[in-house]
Scaffold this motif. Structure first.
Motif, mmCIF file in Angstrom:
data_model
loop_
_atom_site.group_PDB
_atom_site.id
_atom_site.type_symbol
_atom_site.label_atom_id
_atom_site.label_comp_id
_atom_site.label_asym_id
_atom_site.label_seq_id
_atom_site.Cartn_x
_atom_site.Cartn_y
_atom_site.Cartn_z
ATOM 1 N N PHE A 70 0.871 -1.178 0.000
ATOM 2 C CA PHE A 70 0.000 0.000 0.000
ATOM 3 C C PHE A 70 0.902 1.219 0.000
ATOM 4 O O PHE A 70 1.874 1.281 0.767
ATOM 5 N N GLY A 71 0.616 2.180 -0.869
ATOM 6 C CA GLY A 71 1.508 3.329 -1.000
ATOM 7 C C GLY A 71 0.809 4.661 -0.921
ATOM 8 O O GLY A 71 -0.360 4.795 -1.294
ATOM 9 N N ILE A 72 1.537 5.642 -0.409
ATOM 10 C CA ILE A 72 1.098 7.037 -0.395
ATOM 11 C C ILE A 72 2.213 7.870 -1.013
ATOM 12 O O ILE A 72 3.369 7.773 -0.616
ATOM 13 N N LEU A 73 1.850 8.664 -2.009
ATOM 14 C CA LEU A 73 2.803 9.534 -2.694
ATOM 15 C C LEU A 73 2.408 10.981 -2.490
ATOM 16 O O LEU A 73 1.228 11.333 -2.590
ATOM 17 N N LEU A 74 3.391 11.835 -2.179
ATOM 18 C CA LEU A 74 3.202 13.280 -2.123
ATOM 19 C C LEU A 74 3.711 13.835 -3.448
ATOM 20 O O LEU A 74 4.918 14.036 -3.612
ATOM 21 N N PRO A 75 2.839 14.061 -4.434
ATOM 22 C CA PRO A 75 3.296 14.410 -5.783
ATOM 23 C C PRO A 75 4.183 15.644 -5.852
ATOM 24 O O PRO A 75 5.149 15.673 -6.618
ATOM 25 N N GLN A 76 3.877 16.666 -5.079
ATOM 26 C CA GLN A 76 4.648 17.904 -5.165
ATOM 27 C C GLN A 76 6.025 17.776 -4.522
ATOM 28 O O GLN A 76 6.957 18.475 -4.888
ATOM 29 N N GLN A 77 6.164 16.914 -3.554
ATOM 30 C CA GLN A 77 7.436 16.748 -2.853
ATOM 31 C C GLN A 77 8.201 15.512 -3.293
ATOM 32 O O GLN A 77 9.357 15.329 -2.918
ATOM 33 N N ALA A 78 7.557 14.648 -4.062
ATOM 34 C CA ALA A 78 8.153 13.396 -4.548
ATOM 35 C C ALA A 78 8.510 12.453 -3.405
ATOM 36 O O ALA A 78 9.321 11.538 -3.578
ATOM 37 N N LYS A 79 7.909 12.659 -2.235
ATOM 38 C CA LYS A 79 8.136 11.757 -1.110
ATOM 39 C C LYS A 79 7.104 10.637 -1.162
ATOM 40 O O LYS A 79 5.959 10.845 -1.569
ATOM 41 N N SER A 80 7.528 9.449 -0.729
ATOM 42 C CA SER A 80 6.624 8.305 -0.797
ATOM 43 C C SER A 80 6.768 7.440 0.442
ATOM 44 O O SER A 80 7.826 7.398 1.080
ATOM 45 N N TYR A 81 5.684 6.745 0.741
ATOM 46 C CA TYR A 81 5.613 5.857 1.901
ATOM 47 C C TYR A 81 4.995 4.542 1.441
ATOM 48 O O TYR A 81 3.960 4.534 0.770
#
Length: 411
Positions: free
Chosen positions: A237-248
């Motif tokens: 399961f993933g979460i992406l912060l598009p503007q910061q390019a950070k992902s979990y």
């Protein structure tokens, strides 16, 4: 590069064989290596070496002097070609690449087979140029042409081709209206301070064992000829912060339920810097069964999250059959290509490979969830009526756009 010669008498320069060796060697070399060789031969000859090299060996005296200056100064000589030429468009327009990404980013569709990290877009370079002029304020005489724009789009990972396999199989009547609203919400979220946009999704379960993933590897590896009996399965399961390019990324052997997803959002929230300045959380999703706009437990948990942290939540779902437009899908494409050539033999190796991938140069935060989640948790009709009173749905697009205000703001 330093070339060392055997002891040669200065009178050996008259030896025709030695001269031919020097000429042939200089011909085989190029650039700085050639200049270094020529300068060292001249130094070996001694007095009158430059004149001899020019008249007998046919070498340019200016080239020899250039390298002698380079050796004396200790710094490389910059060729005229490297000093000349036009600068890249980014030197004249520092925001150009960001503006191009803003224009086409929301239309990008991930390769659904995950066999490449390419992102396909349905608009041409000509249309991109027009939007840069109309929407971003560039002047027609100053902005680069279509050919250069194609190059920039390729550098950013976009491909201006319609790939049949990437076209959605179905459309519903509201598809265009949903896309318009999603793009509007995302653009406003990216431009406003205090608004954080995230994209979330679940990837297909991964079988752990000596199974081939149809990739290539430089290290010989023997995979099993079937994948009927995996050691275990992990669901990412993933979460992406598009503007910061950070992902979990979270991996679980349990079910990815509504409770699981909100718990992951809670964990991500604890790692967000300056989260006290955020007043709105925009969530992009694909309206799957566990996080749809009708999933009672999902909506109940989000209301609790909103009340706990005092933030406004805006759900913005992509249309049915168009989940590949969800930004987090690009993360899955990179992950699949990253470990395609490996055998995911153990859970430890699977998590290690996930940690070693990068998205736009940034590694994800990876965690394995050991808790077992119960599936099928729902609310009673009366409880759902109470939840529904806290939801503000967009008229005409009720299942896809839902706003949740924290209780503190409601008084």
């Amino acid at each position: 590069m330093v070339l060392k010669f055997a002891h040669v008498n200065r009178t050996d320069k008259s030896d025709v064989k030695v001269q031919q060796i020097w000429i042939n060697t200089a011909t085989e070399l190029s650039g700085s290596a050639r200049r270094i060789f020529m300068a060292q031969v001249v130094e070996l000859i001694g007095w009158g070496g430059q004149r001899f090299a020019e008249s007998v060996l046919g070498w340019d005296r200016k080239t020899i002097r250039k390298e002698q200056k380079e050796i004396q100064s200790g710094s490389p000589y910059i060729d005229g070609r490297r000093r000349s030429g036009r600068k890249k468009a980014e030197a004249h327009f520092p925001q150009l690449l960001d503006d191009i990404d803003a224009v086409v980013g929301h239309t990008g569709q991930t390769d659904p087979t995950f066999k490449s990290t390419r992102v396909y877009i349905p608009i041409t370079a000509k249309e991109v140029r027009r939007r840069l002029i109309d929407d971003k304020g560039y002047r027609s005489r100053e902005i680069i042409g279509e050919r250069s724009l194609r190059t920039k789009l390729n550098e950013l990972g976009y491909r201006l081709k319609r790939i049949k396999k990437c076209l959605p199989l179905k459309r519903i009547e509201e598809t265009d209206a949903i896309f318009d609203e999603v793009h509007r919400i995302n653009q406003e979220a990216d431009e406003q301070a205090g608004v954080l946009r995230i994209s979330l999704d679940t990837k297909a379960a991964v079988k752990v064992g000596r199974f081939s993933r149809n990739g290539q590897s430089r290290t010989p590896q023997a995979a099993l000829d079937h994948d009927f009996d995996p050691d275990t399965t992990l669901t990412p399961f993933g979460i992406l912060l598009p503007q910061q390019a950070k992902s979990y990324l979270w991996f679980t052997e349990s079910k990815v339920t509504a409770d699981f997803m909100v718990d992951c959002i809670e964990q991500m929230w604890g790692k967000i810097e300056n989260r006290e300045r955020i007043h709105t959380l925009v969530i992009n999703a694909d309206n799957g069964p566990e996080n749809s706009g009708r999933r009672t437990q999902w909506l109940k948990r989000l209301i609790e999250f909103s009340d706990c942290h005092g933030i406004h939540i805006q759900l913005a779902y992509y249309p049915p059959y168009h989940s590949k437009y969800n930004p987090v899908e690009r993360l899955w494409g990179i992950l699949e290509n990253h470990w395609r050539g490996e055998l995911l033999e153990t859970v430890k190796k699977t998590l290690g490979l996930a940690r070693s991938m990068t998205y736009k140069g940034i590694r994800p935060v990876v965690r394995k969830v050991t808790r077992t989640y119960e599936s099928g948790v729902t609310l009673s009709k009366q409880a759902m009526l109470d939840v529904e009173q806290r939801l503000e749905r967009k008229s005409g697009l009720e299942p896809w756009f839902i706003s949740i205000q924290p209780m503190a703001d409601l008084g």
